[in-house]
Design a protein around this motif. Sequence first.
Motif, PDB file in Angstrom:
ATOM      1  N   VAL A  87      -8.225  48.566  -1.352  1.00 29.46           N
ATOM      2  CA  VAL A  87      -9.492  48.440  -0.640  1.00 29.46           C
ATOM      3  C   VAL A  87     -10.648  48.841  -1.549  1.00 29.46           C
ATOM      4  CG1 VAL A  87     -10.861  49.284   1.309  1.00 29.46           C
ATOM      5  CG2 VAL A  87      -8.417  48.827   1.604  1.00 29.46           C
ATOM      6  N   ASP A  88     -11.605  47.926  -1.707  1.00 27.49           N
ATOM      7  CA  ASP A  88     -12.830  48.173  -2.479  1.00 27.49           C
ATOM      8  C   ASP A  88     -12.552  48.446  -3.955  1.00 27.49           C
ATOM      9  OD1 ASP A  88     -15.624  48.164  -2.307  1.00 27.49           O
ATOM     10  OD2 ASP A  88     -15.745  50.346  -2.253  1.00 27.49           O
ATOM     11  N   GLN A  89     -11.336  48.157  -4.443  1.00 24.06           N
ATOM     12  CA  GLN A  89     -11.014  48.513  -5.822  1.00 24.06           C
ATOM     13  C   GLN A  89     -10.310  47.406  -6.607  1.00 24.06           C
ATOM     14  OE1 GLN A  89     -11.626  52.490  -7.077  1.00 24.06           O
ATOM     15  NE2 GLN A  89     -13.085  51.038  -6.235  1.00 24.06           N
ATOM     16  N   SER A  90      -9.640  46.469  -5.964  1.00 20.66           N
ATOM     17  CA  SER A  90      -9.025  45.372  -6.729  1.00 20.66           C
ATOM     18  C   SER A  90      -9.902  44.126  -6.648  1.00 20.66           C
ATOM     19  CB  SER A  90      -7.600  45.084  -6.236  1.00 20.66           C
ATOM     20  OG  SER A  90      -7.573  44.748  -4.860  1.00 20.66           O
ATOM     21  N   GLU A  91     -11.213  44.354  -6.731  1.00 26.50           N
ATOM     22  CA  GLU A  91     -12.178  43.260  -6.670  1.00 26.50           C
ATOM     23  C   GLU A  91     -12.159  42.471  -7.981  1.00 26.50           C
ATOM     24  OE1 GLU A  91     -14.350  45.818  -9.306  1.00 26.50           O
ATOM     25  OE2 GLU A  91     -12.974  46.222  -7.678  1.00 26.50           O
ATOM     26  N   LEU A  92     -12.877  41.364  -8.019  1.00 26.15           N
ATOM     27  CA  LEU A  92     -12.792  40.409  -9.124  1.00 26.15           C
ATOM     28  C   LEU A  92     -12.946  41.036 -10.514  1.00 26.15           C
ATOM     29  CD1 LEU A  92     -12.544  37.514 -10.183  1.00 26.15           C
ATOM     30  CD2 LEU A  92     -14.990  37.206  -9.699  1.00 26.15           C
ATOM     31  N   PRO A  93     -13.983  41.831 -10.811  1.00 23.87           N
ATOM     32  CA  PRO A  93     -14.088  42.387 -12.165  1.00 23.87           C
ATOM     33  C   PRO A  93     -12.882  43.238 -12.553  1.00 23.87           C
ATOM     34  CG  PRO A  93     -16.157  42.652 -10.989  1.00 23.87           C
ATOM     35  CD  PRO A  93     -15.152  42.195  -9.986  1.00 23.87           C
ATOM     36  N   TRP A  94     -12.357  44.000 -11.590  1.00 27.13           N
ATOM     37  CA  TRP A  94     -11.191  44.831 -11.909  1.00 27.13           C
ATOM     38  C   TRP A  94      -9.954  43.973 -12.125  1.00 27.13           C
ATOM     39  CZ3 TRP A  94     -11.158  49.569 -13.615  1.00 27.13           C
ATOM     40  CH2 TRP A  94      -9.930  50.223 -13.757  1.00 27.13           C
ATOM     41  N   ARG A  95      -9.836  42.894 -11.381  1.00 27.24           N
ATOM     42  CA  ARG A  95      -8.700  41.996 -11.589  1.00 27.24           C
ATOM     43  C   ARG A  95      -8.749  41.397 -12.996  1.00 27.24           C
ATOM     44  NH1 ARG A  95     -10.164  40.192  -6.188  1.00 27.24           N
ATOM     45  NH2 ARG A  95     -10.761  38.095  -6.877  1.00 27.24           N
ATOM     46  N   LEU A 151     -17.996  47.367 -16.927  1.00 25.22           N
ATOM     47  CA  LEU A 151     -19.395  47.086 -16.602  1.00 25.22           C
ATOM     48  C   LEU A 151     -19.852  45.766 -17.220  1.00 25.22           C
ATOM     49  CD1 LEU A 151     -20.959  50.652 -16.966  1.00 25.22           C
ATOM     50  CD2 LEU A 151     -20.513  49.396 -14.845  1.00 25.22           C
ATOM     51  N   GLU A 152     -19.361  45.455 -18.401  1.00 24.99           N
ATOM     52  CA  GLU A 152     -19.714  44.179 -19.029  1.00 24.99           C
ATOM     53  C   GLU A 152     -19.184  43.004 -18.211  1.00 24.99           C
ATOM     54  OE1 GLU A 152     -18.109  44.594 -22.926  1.00 24.99           O
ATOM     55  OE2 GLU A 152     -19.799  45.777 -23.691  1.00 24.99           O
ATOM     56  N   ILE A 153     -17.988  43.152 -17.663  1.00 23.68           N
ATOM     57  CA  ILE A 153     -17.437  42.096 -16.815  1.00 23.68           C
ATOM     58  C   ILE A 153     -18.282  41.943 -15.554  1.00 23.68           C
ATOM     59  CG2 ILE A 153     -15.452  41.393 -15.424  1.00 23.68           C
ATOM     60  CD1 ILE A 153     -13.673  42.874 -17.474  1.00 23.68           C
ATOM     61  N   VAL A 154     -18.646  43.072 -14.942  1.00 26.71           N
ATOM     62  CA  VAL A 154     -19.489  43.028 -13.740  1.00 26.71           C
ATOM     63  C   VAL A 154     -20.770  42.256 -14.018  1.00 26.71           C
ATOM     64  CG1 VAL A 154     -20.878  44.422 -12.156  1.00 26.71           C
ATOM     65  CG2 VAL A 154     -18.563  45.155 -12.740  1.00 26.71           C
ATOM     66  N   GLU A 178     -14.192  33.689  -7.743  1.00 26.81           N
ATOM     67  CA  GLU A 178     -13.011  34.249  -7.088  1.00 26.81           C
ATOM     68  C   GLU A 178     -12.038  33.110  -6.797  1.00 26.81           C
ATOM     69  OE1 GLU A 178     -12.895  37.810  -4.969  1.00 26.81           O
ATOM     70  OE2 GLU A 178     -14.947  37.580  -4.235  1.00 26.81           O
ATOM     71  N   GLY A 179     -10.824  33.279  -7.252  1.00 22.37           N
ATOM     72  CA  GLY A 179      -9.852  32.211  -7.103  1.00 22.37           C
ATOM     73  C   GLY A 179     -10.027  31.101  -8.115  1.00 22.37           C
ATOM     74  N   GLY A 180     -10.944  31.288  -9.076  1.00 20.75           N
ATOM     75  CA  GLY A 180     -11.163  30.294 -10.123  1.00 20.75           C
ATOM     76  C   GLY A 180     -10.127  30.418 -11.228  1.00 20.75           C
ATOM     77  N   PRO A 181     -10.300  29.657 -12.306  1.00 21.69           N
ATOM     78  CA  PRO A 181      -9.289  29.629 -13.377  1.00 21.69           C
ATOM     79  C   PRO A 181      -8.962  30.994 -13.972  1.00 21.69           C
ATOM     80  CG  PRO A 181     -10.844  27.825 -13.641  1.00 21.69           C
ATOM     81  CD  PRO A 181     -11.382  28.684 -12.539  1.00 21.69           C
ATOM     82  N   GLN A 182      -9.966  31.876 -14.122  1.00 28.28           N
ATOM     83  CA  GLN A 182      -9.689  33.184 -14.713  1.00 28.28           C
ATOM     84  C   GLN A 182      -9.155  34.183 -13.685  1.00 28.28           C
ATOM     85  OE1 GLN A 182     -13.134  35.290 -16.193  1.00 28.28           O
ATOM     86  NE2 GLN A 182     -14.420  34.687 -14.467  1.00 28.28           N
ATOM     87  N   ASP A 183      -9.010  33.735 -12.440  1.00 25.86           N
ATOM     88  CA  ASP A 183      -8.570  34.620 -11.361  1.00 25.86           C
ATOM     89  C   ASP A 183      -7.263  34.128 -10.740  1.00 25.86           C
ATOM     90  OD1 ASP A 183      -8.875  36.887  -9.752  1.00 25.86           O
ATOM     91  OD2 ASP A 183      -9.921  35.777  -8.173  1.00 25.86           O
ATOM     92  N   ARG A 184      -6.426  33.494 -11.531  1.00 22.50           N
ATOM     93  CA  ARG A 184      -5.133  33.008 -11.062  1.00 22.50           C
ATOM     94  C   ARG A 184      -4.024  33.501 -11.996  1.00 22.50           C
ATOM     95  NH1 ARG A 184      -4.881  28.721  -7.331  1.00 22.50           N
ATOM     96  NH2 ARG A 184      -6.810  28.682  -6.136  1.00 22.50           N
ATOM     97  N   PRO A 185      -2.815  33.666 -11.470  1.00 19.99           N
ATOM     98  CA  PRO A 185      -2.439  33.518 -10.067  1.00 19.99           C
ATOM     99  C   PRO A 185      -3.009  34.647  -9.215  1.00 19.99           C
ATOM    100  CG  PRO A 185      -0.588  34.350 -11.321  1.00 19.99           C
ATOM    101  CD  PRO A 185      -1.657  34.028 -12.317  1.00 19.99           C
ATOM    102  N   THR A 187     -20.802  36.407  -9.190  1.00 22.16           N
ATOM    103  CA  THR A 187     -20.317  37.021  -7.955  1.00 22.16           C
ATOM    104  C   THR A 187     -20.723  38.487  -7.916  1.00 22.16           C
ATOM    105  OG1 THR A 187     -18.408  35.542  -7.986  1.00 22.16           O
ATOM    106  CG2 THR A 187     -18.269  37.493  -6.567  1.00 22.16           C
ATOM    107  N   PRO A 188     -21.442  38.922  -6.886  1.00 24.98           N
ATOM    108  CA  PRO A 188     -21.858  40.332  -6.826  1.00 24.98           C
ATOM    109  C   PRO A 188     -20.673  41.260  -6.585  1.00 24.98           C
ATOM    110  CG  PRO A 188     -22.446  39.191  -4.795  1.00 24.98           C
ATOM    111  CD  PRO A 188     -21.933  38.143  -5.734  1.00 24.98           C
ATOM    112  N   THR A 189     -20.770  42.448  -7.153  1.00 19.67           N
ATOM    113  CA  THR A 189     -19.752  43.482  -6.963  1.00 19.67           C
ATOM    114  C   THR A 189     -20.355  44.615  -6.150  1.00 19.67           C
ATOM    115  OG1 THR A 189     -18.763  42.947  -9.105  1.00 19.67           O
ATOM    116  CG2 THR A 189     -18.150  45.051  -8.125  1.00 19.67           C
ATOM    117  N   ALA A 190     -19.638  45.080  -5.157  1.00 18.00           N
ATOM    118  CA  ALA A 190     -20.141  46.159  -4.303  1.00 18.00           C
ATOM    119  C   ALA A 190     -20.404  47.407  -5.138  1.00 18.00           C
ATOM    120  CB  ALA A 190     -19.132  46.470  -3.204  1.00 18.00           C
ATOM    121  N   PRO A 191     -21.580  48.034  -5.004  1.00 24.30           N
ATOM    122  CA  PRO A 191     -21.875  49.260  -5.755  1.00 24.30           C
ATOM    123  C   PRO A 191     -20.833  50.349  -5.545  1.00 24.30           C
ATOM    124  CG  PRO A 191     -23.869  48.404  -4.741  1.00 24.30           C
ATOM    125  CD  PRO A 191     -22.735  47.586  -4.205  1.00 24.30           C
ATOM    126  N   SER A 192     -20.274  50.418  -4.344  1.00 22.59           N
ATOM    127  CA  SER A 192     -19.256  51.441  -4.074  1.00 22.59           C
ATOM    128  C   SER A 192     -18.015  51.216  -4.921  1.00 22.59           C
ATOM    129  CB  SER A 192     -18.883  51.430  -2.588  1.00 22.59           C
ATOM    130  OG  SER A 192     -18.412  50.145  -2.196  1.00 22.59           O
TER     131      SER A 192
END
Length: 406
Positions: free
Chosen positions: A33-41, A294-297, A81-88, A302-307
Amino acid sequence: MDGPSSSKPRKLTGHELYRDVFKSPKFVVAPMVDQSELPWRILSRRYGAQLVYTPMINAKMFDSSHPTYKQLSFNTVFEEEGGPQDRPLIVQFCANDPETLLRAAKVVEPHCDAIDINFGCPQDIARRGHYGCYLQDDWDLVFRLIRILHENLTIPVTAKFRVFPSEEKTVEYAKMMERAGAQILTCHGRTREQKGHNTGLADWAKIRAVREAVSVPVFANGNILFHSDIQRCLDETGADAVMTAEGDLYNPTVLSSSSTPLPAEFSESDRQNLSLPGEDSFYLPHPFLARQYLEIVKSLKTPTAPSAIKGHLFKLMRPALSIEKDLRDRLGMARGKSAGLIEEYEGIVEEMDKRMKDAMKKVEGQSLEELVKVDPATGLNVLPHWLAQPYFRPPPIVQRVQKDDE
């Protein structure tokens, strides 16, 4: 003239999904929750993750007309999200109503490879919302949640769950999920009571029992702190893959191996000083990893939640924040929006980097092995405070009542 065929295309089985789409992964990053978001993936994949999950998404809220929650949970506007760099990618939902779950899953169906249902969240919010592991007492509902996705999606449905105190009941629960249509099962070897300070150890024996009882692939979740734990878990559970949550959050290189390239800022000759004897992975300074994150963010539309950003920085730099208390306070008080907040975070990370480099100079010439200490409470290795490393909670204190025979 033949009419149009009404038959649906054949859906992938669990083993086909695991082998042909996921490419037989062994290293999996958990939904958080709130931690495996796109930049972290993206960062986790860079350091060895072969399959990742989104954070848990509340199907009821996602299905509502609240656009902010929907776009922060899974943003389809920018096609990242779900794009080429976010698969599988597996998208995870929590739910307690089959129809609502199906509507939510249909929205993300074109953007992922499978839908996972969370039957493992033990937090109080899950108890109040009646989802996660608090559905363990309603097997009929669990069956219907899985079945509706199995019958109505073009992609497979998977399930993540916690064990029961009883091995027999755990196995029957897993077999019921398989009958409902779950194509991959992730077994977290802790009960729903094992959370917070009472987390304790996951029971790998129960995971092995599940693996031996079902025919679909099984992922083992729990007790992964160091890279050396991965093979031990695979051996003891017989699982098809190992999933890590906190192990990855505190040290995203935990899944790295000798085949994982070091960042360009490091040479192959550095690998020896970034590794421990007997371990196939490497450790990196946490300011470096924080800067990469931070560079990925910043690179994404796609916005990343500040939290989420603040949470990652606290976890990555945790080993040093207890020493550099002024930076801990600055990080905690950081407020704002978008670019200004990122700049503030970057300033904190840069200052941390300077201080960690000063600390490293004081021990120049010593190997990493020489600098490792052993935690007296757990017997686990504690690395120098400038390296990202696992966080382990002290074991629960067992109060012993001494009987007075007098």
